[in-house]
Design a protein around this motif. Structure first.
Motif, mmCIF file in Angstrom:
data_model
loop_
_atom_site.group_PDB
_atom_site.id
_atom_site.type_symbol
_atom_site.label_atom_id
_atom_site.label_comp_id
_atom_site.label_asym_id
_atom_site.label_seq_id
_atom_site.Cartn_x
_atom_site.Cartn_y
_atom_site.Cartn_z
ATOM 1 N N LEU A 1 0.842 -1.194 0.000
ATOM 2 C CA LEU A 1 0.000 0.000 0.000
ATOM 3 C C LEU A 1 0.879 1.247 0.000
ATOM 4 N N ASN A 2 0.587 2.139 -0.939
ATOM 5 C CA ASN A 2 1.407 3.341 -1.094
ATOM 6 C C ASN A 2 0.513 4.505 -1.496
ATOM 7 N N VAL A 3 1.114 5.695 -1.594
ATOM 8 C CA VAL A 3 0.332 6.875 -1.950
ATOM 9 C C VAL A 3 0.381 7.120 -3.451
ATOM 10 N N GLY B 1 5.818 7.435 -2.003
ATOM 11 C CA GLY B 1 6.066 6.614 -0.830
ATOM 12 C C GLY B 1 7.207 7.086 0.029
ATOM 13 N N GLU C 1 -2.788 1.398 -4.377
ATOM 14 C CA GLU C 1 -3.321 2.527 -3.621
ATOM 15 C C GLU C 1 -4.572 2.101 -2.853
#
Lengths: 342, 342
Positions: free
Chosen positions: A183-185, A192, A215
């Motif tokens: 999970l990242n931005v 990240g 995301e």
């Protein structure tokens, strides 16, 4: 009784206690003719609730008396030190002693995690257990971990979560190669933080089917089977999601009450809305796994109703049948042999 | 023209470019008879799109030609170095030069933030600008920041976000004392990480109406006006929320298509569902503020349609009218005088 799957239930845990857990236990036995239950809690209370149920197969129920209860808001450290004969503690002790193959509790999450870790210990190579649950997506479900056990994680922790989550889904869903995402931005600026980037490097080299960064919305789309994040982020994602779903449901009820025509439409739409509700009902996905322990411990939502608590029991049974902790342990052993120690 | 509020629009930004931005600009001028716009982008393209619109008040439009465009996936550092005559850069330059009081772009978030920070500079005392937007809640809306500009934040950053968010809401919503909450986890185990705990201590001493820790679902309940978190967490919360809303909408469509009766119910329910859609439409909340800069910059969602981009323009106008950056600056000045430097 010794050949069957035995689950220890912390009957006193949760917002509703035996009112929910004993009824769910009785129904669970009807659904699973070869399973058996150890009901842990105040003996008299359990007997009383059991006698209110009809057609309970008492041969597959054993009551284990516990004279303490861990409060929902109790400090985990204090619960661990002072509640050694609580229903929660005894349920986990039964797993430790081999009398049960899994423990299920709707009690205090922090106390459950602390007690499980203290009594059962983590698997070799696992620094921290993680909380993992399935959430619905457009075509099935996605497993997400960690959901709040670890608020500060380094890249190694995320790597371990990825391995544990992958093995859980392999076993649980008979999925030979679960797609694992970090999970990242999505902000284009700076993809990240360092932890996530470093975890990605390890996973790219690695032992799971790592598909890259995902995301928040990917949890619900269906393109990834295991979403890995630290417990702070995972908890916020989970709670935000619940919040939106509740708000939409609130607005839907409001709008269907606005005027006679809307009320008529609501009547017509009732079966549709009931099916929708069933599909997104968090109770259907109740039962989070405490992964990374030498034993199976399932956390039910504190406010679970009878059906939802039953789902948590079903998760426990499935993990017993699929031998989840041993499979994680085996995978870790292979990994530890292959990987140079960090 | 100099007495009116002037907004510079990066016409070329976003997934749809002038197709959306020029149409939104024309409608904006009809809605706001005293506002004026600077349309920044390829002159010929803008003229062409403008001539397709009827009844546009050309006296309140000035075209500023830009011969470069920042791509949606371009690295912010490269955009900053090589795209000095891009529509995005020139729109921000117009704010710097005082020819516009705000810039609005649907382009690359990272490039917009980097360019805005480089050209306009941050306010004294602000280390990092933050992205802030309103999200719907059961009784109105909640402002959340940061949404992705800062993936690693310390307690001082969160403190600054809280102050900026509070002043924004004071000005924007005419709310004398916005309730400010710090986003945290609900696991009973270990309430929050060190950063959040330390930020809480500062806020308890502090200059905003701090109401304590809130959880993800509180964003949508209506009991808090400003929710503060780091950009990683905020971005995940936002995207997860969008994902759930989309999934529910997907399920709703599926269920309403299941059989003749459901289709009939769908027809009946159409006005209700349209009202629901309007209430949760992310486009209604389009227009995120880049807070902490010496000037107003508003980021529109890249995929915004004409109405949604129009909302971003409205946000810009309101921030001009309410003099948001100056109010933040004044509050910071008071704070810096009061607080011993960390």
């Amino acid at each position: 009784m010794s050949m069957t799957s035995q689950i220890a239930i912390d009957v006193m845990g949760g917002d509703h206690g035996p009112e929910v857990t004993v009824r769910a236990a009785a129904r669970f036995l009807s659904r699973h003719p070869s399973a058996a239950l150890l009901l842990v809690g105040d003996q008299a209370t359990i007997e009383q609730h059991l006698s209110a149920q009809s057609g309970v197969d008492r041969d597959r129920i054993e009551i284990v008396h516990a004279d303490q209860v861990v409060a929902m808001d109790e400090s985990p450290a204090i619960a661990l030190r002072t509640k050694k004969s609580s229903s929660m503690r005894l349920a986990i002790d039964l797993v430790k002693d081999g009398r049960a193959q899994a423990a299920v509790s709707a009690g205090n999450t922090g106390a459950l995690m602390a007690t499980a870790k203290f009594v059962l210990k983590t698997l070799p190579g696992i620094e921290r257990p993680a909380i993992c649950t399935a959430l619905p997506n457009e075509s099935g479900h996605t497993h997400v971990l960690d959901l709040g056990a670890n608020v500060d994680c380094d890249a190694e922790h995320l790597f371990q979560f990825a391995v544990m989550g992958s093995v859980l889904v392999e076993a649980f869903d008979d999925n030979p190669s679960p797609r694992v995402g970090l999970l990242n931005v999505g902000a284009e600026a700076i993809k990240g933080n360092d932890t996530v980037k470093s975890a990605a490097e390890r996973l790219e080299a690695g032992p799971v089917n790592y598909i890259g960064f995902v995301e928040g919305d990917d949890i619900y789309k269906g393109g990834v089977d295991v979403v890995v994040c630290d417990g702070f982020v995972g908890n916020v994602a989970l709670k935000s999601s619940e919040g939106v779903a509740k708000m939409i449901s609130h607005f839907l009820r409001q709008e269907f009450k606005r005027g006679v025509f809307s009320r008529l439409a609501a009547l017509m739409a009732m079966p549709v809305l009931a099916r929708l509700k069933k599909r997104v009902d968090p109770g259907r996905y109740n039962g989070a796994s405490l992964l990374g322990l030498q034993g199976i411990v399932i956390k039910s939502h504190g406010g679970a109703n009878v059906d939802a608590f039953g789902n948590a029991l079903d998760v426990a049974l499935r993990e017993i049948e699929k031998d989840v902790p041993r499979r994680i342990d085996q995978r870790l052993e292979t990994l530890l042999q292959e990987r140079p120690k960090a």
